[in-house]
Design an enzyme around this catalytic site. Structure first.
Site, short mmCIF file in Angstrom:
data_model
loop_
_atom_site.label_atom_id
_atom_site.label_comp_id
_atom_site.label_asym_id
_atom_site.label_seq_id
_atom_site.Cartn_x
_atom_site.Cartn_y
_atom_site.Cartn_z
N LYS A 131 77.86 49.35 13.32
CA LYS A 131 79.08 48.61 13.03
C LYS A 131 80.15 49.62 12.63
O LYS A 131 80.00 50.35 11.66
CB LYS A 131 78.85 47.61 11.90
CG LYS A 131 80.12 46.87 11.51
CD LYS A 131 79.85 45.75 10.55
CE LYS A 131 81.15 45.04 10.18
NZ LYS A 131 80.93 43.97 9.22
N LYS A 190 78.93 46.59 17.22
CA LYS A 190 80.15 45.87 16.89
C LYS A 190 81.27 46.85 16.57
O LYS A 190 81.02 47.78 15.80
CB LYS A 190 79.87 44.97 15.69
CG LYS A 190 81.01 44.19 15.17
CD LYS A 190 80.55 43.41 14.00
CE LYS A 190 81.75 42.76 13.37
NZ LYS A 190 81.49 42.31 12.06
#
Ligand code: PBG
Length: 331
Positions: free
Chosen positions: A199, A253
């Protein structure tokens, strides 16, 4: 030219709809989608989010209804996020541990209505902290190990409410192992962990922070715990750690600007691998479509297929419902 001295005609396999279908390397179906949804307090509320046209916050009565639509269309999974009212945000994010908080009440209601639906709950403190960070903050520092203790408890309240897949999005070191241990020792050995493994600290989360009301709350940025977008190989180390610690699925992400990472992780680990097409990606496409600069349905399907091509097993996307409807109408 080929060996017969005849031209190679790649276009033969593109010449009509059926041949293109026949040679397609990837397909999208409703089973590829995880639909992120925002819940808020109140009754009978469907509240549009300005920076995410077409995406709403739903009160609990309405969320059950809208999830029903997704279930009927064959969407296998949702991901829940709460809009916490400011009075419930504190420096320690204590509301995250309330078994009756908005998320847990939403989970209970949805679980009762749809026993087989995959309900993913985000494990992180940002919807509950008055400083907007995913962890505990002391003297300007996000505390790692102290945060993990709270995240484990948060995951347990979610599992107790009926969540079958917890999704730690906080990026503290060691949280996957700690959450796995916590779940197992409380008898939740069947609850899955989808790790937000790679992330990145990204400006593409902007509209989401509006959606959960943490934009104005956030002090500083998240670069001391989310990954630096200059780094690709580091994602391999992050994913390897999460897998060792017990992750059942890994996630990258944001999505589209990070497809290189998706491919690298899928090729390296052969794990169930997901990507999150985040709020900013959605909003960019919607804004251009609203201006008539892009064809919404076409960019929606093309962008979603790019995830499959890169190696994703599934995609978290705000387009989940619309894309499923599109697939139904155009197959
Ligand atoms: C926070 C969280 C974020 C998103 C999902 N979980 C935002 C952040 O890290 O600041 C972003 C999702 C999106 O942009 O659609 N735990």
């Amino acid at each position: 030219m080929n060996k017969l001295d005849l031209p190679i005609r790649m276009r033969r396999n593109r010449s009509n709809h059926n041949i293109r279908r026949l040679v397609a390397e990837n397909v999208l179906t409703s089973a590829d989608f995880i639909w992120p949804l925002f819940v808020l307090e109140g009754d009978n509320i469907v509240q549009p989010i300005d920076s995410m046209p077409g995406v709403n916050r739903y009160s609990l009565d309405r969320i059950v209804e809208v999830v029903g639509e997704a279930v009927a269309l064959g969407i296998p999974a949702i991901a829940l996020f709460p809009y916490t009212t400011p009075d419930k945000r504190t420096s320690d994010g204590f509301e995250a541990l309330n078994p009756e908080n908005l998320m847990n009440r939403a989970t209970r209601l949805i679980r009762a209505a749809y026993p087989d639906l995959i309900i993913m709950c985000d494990v992180a403190l940002d919807p509950y902290t008055d400083h907007g960070h995913d962890g505990l903050l002391r003297d300007g520092v996000i505390l790692n190990d102290e945060t993990i203790d709270v995240l484990v408890k948060q995951a347990l309240t979610q599992a107790e409410a009926g969540c079958d897949t917890v999704a730690p999005s906080d990026m503290m070191d060691g949280r996957i192992g700690a959450i796995r241990k916590g779940l197992d020792s409380a008898g939740y050995e069947d609850v899955r962990i989808m790790a937000y493994s790679a992330k990145y600290a990204s400006a593409f989360y902007g509209p989401f922070r509006d959606a959960v009301g943490s934009t104005s709350a956030l002090k500083g940025d998240k670069r001391t715990y989310q990954m630096d977008f200059s780094n690709g190989k580091e994602a391999l180390r992050e994913a390897a750690l999460d897998i060792e610690e017990g992750a059942d699925m890994i996630m990258v992400k944001p999505g589209m600007p990070y497809l290189d990472i998706v491919k690298e992780l899928k090729d390296s680990f052969q794990m169930p691998t997901f990507a999150y097409q985040v709020s900013g990606e959605y909003s960019m496409m919607m804004a251009a479509a609203h201006n008539g600069w892009l064809d919404k349905n076409k960019v929606m399907m093309e962008s979603l297929m790019s995830f499959k091509r890169a190696g994703c097993d599934g995609i978290l996307t705000y387009f989940a419902l619309e894309a499923t409807k599109f697939l139904k109408e155009n197959s």
